[in-house]
Design a protein around this motif. Sequence first.
Motif, mmCIF file in Angstrom:
data_model
loop_
_atom_site.group_PDB
_atom_site.id
_atom_site.type_symbol
_atom_site.label_atom_id
_atom_site.label_comp_id
_atom_site.label_asym_id
_atom_site.label_seq_id
_atom_site.Cartn_x
_atom_site.Cartn_y
_atom_site.Cartn_z
ATOM 1 N N VAL A 1 0.834 -1.199 0.000
ATOM 2 C CA VAL A 1 0.000 0.000 0.000
ATOM 3 C C VAL A 1 0.872 1.254 0.000
ATOM 4 O O VAL A 1 0.550 2.252 -0.660
ATOM 5 N N LEU B 1 0.612 4.185 -2.760
ATOM 6 C CA LEU B 1 0.304 5.566 -2.381
ATOM 7 C C LEU B 1 1.328 6.548 -2.936
ATOM 8 O O LEU B 1 0.986 7.692 -3.247
ATOM 9 N N LEU C 1 -4.833 12.524 3.255
ATOM 10 C CA LEU C 1 -5.648 11.407 2.788
ATOM 11 C C LEU C 1 -4.792 10.150 2.598
ATOM 12 O O LEU C 1 -5.203 9.046 2.994
ATOM 13 N N CYS C 2 -3.605 10.311 2.022
ATOM 14 C CA CYS C 2 -2.708 9.164 1.838
ATOM 15 C C CYS C 2 -2.259 8.596 3.184
ATOM 16 O O CYS C 2 -2.164 7.367 3.350
ATOM 17 N N LEU D 1 -5.126 6.526 4.550
ATOM 18 C CA LEU D 1 -5.247 5.229 3.861
ATOM 19 C C LEU D 1 -4.166 4.259 4.334
ATOM 20 O O LEU D 1 -4.423 3.064 4.508
ATOM 21 N N LEU E 1 -5.173 2.941 7.662
ATOM 22 C CA LEU E 1 -6.211 1.913 7.532
ATOM 23 C C LEU E 1 -5.610 0.563 7.161
ATOM 24 O O LEU E 1 -6.079 -0.490 7.618
#
Length: 208
Positions: free
Chosen positions: A136, A140, A166-167, A170, A173
């Motif tokens: 991820v 990103l 935002l990155c 993420l 998460l």
Amino acid sequence: IEHLYLIMVICFLNCFTHNDSSALMLTPIIYSKIKYLNLPKRHIIPYIMEAGFISDTTSLPLVISNLTNIITAQYFGIDFWRYALYMFFPNLVSVLLSLPVLYAFYRKDLIRSYDPEVLLSSPAHYAIRDRLVFKVGFLLIVLLGSTFLLLELLNLKIPVSFVLGLCAFLLALATLKNRVVNLKEVFLFAPWNIVFFSIGMYMRWFML
């Protein structure tokens, strides 16, 4: 060779992360590597200094490479790719000049050879504790570049901080699936003193 590889990694990281972040991330990794190879401690200093020095001198290529870059670009109204075009050559010169200086100063303490059996006894992929977070993270990085390009093409005035935030969300998460990365520890042991120092320093700059 390792000297050049490390500089290449630092330059790549500096494109998408803050210069201080690169130095803080690479310092413990470099220390652990030297310690793992059972090499004399004198070999640690050249690579530690290299991480910090190159992190600062090559934090020019993109707006997001340094907090100063973000402030400067927004203050003078320089868009993302125009800034990258202007700063490509200065950043390249900075790297090319830093290489001989660092080599001349630390050449006697650079690693000449090491026992490959030490590395082969522990395959490199074991260093990746959470493969999902690893994948991820790379996705990103690609998303960052493509997003800024799209924003410029569409002429959308969305703050850089929103895209970066935002990155980061993420990526956070992604850590929740395998629970290998402890977000609580990340927040507790983050260098908040540096964060608040930077905020105070740049708020003062805006007030002048």
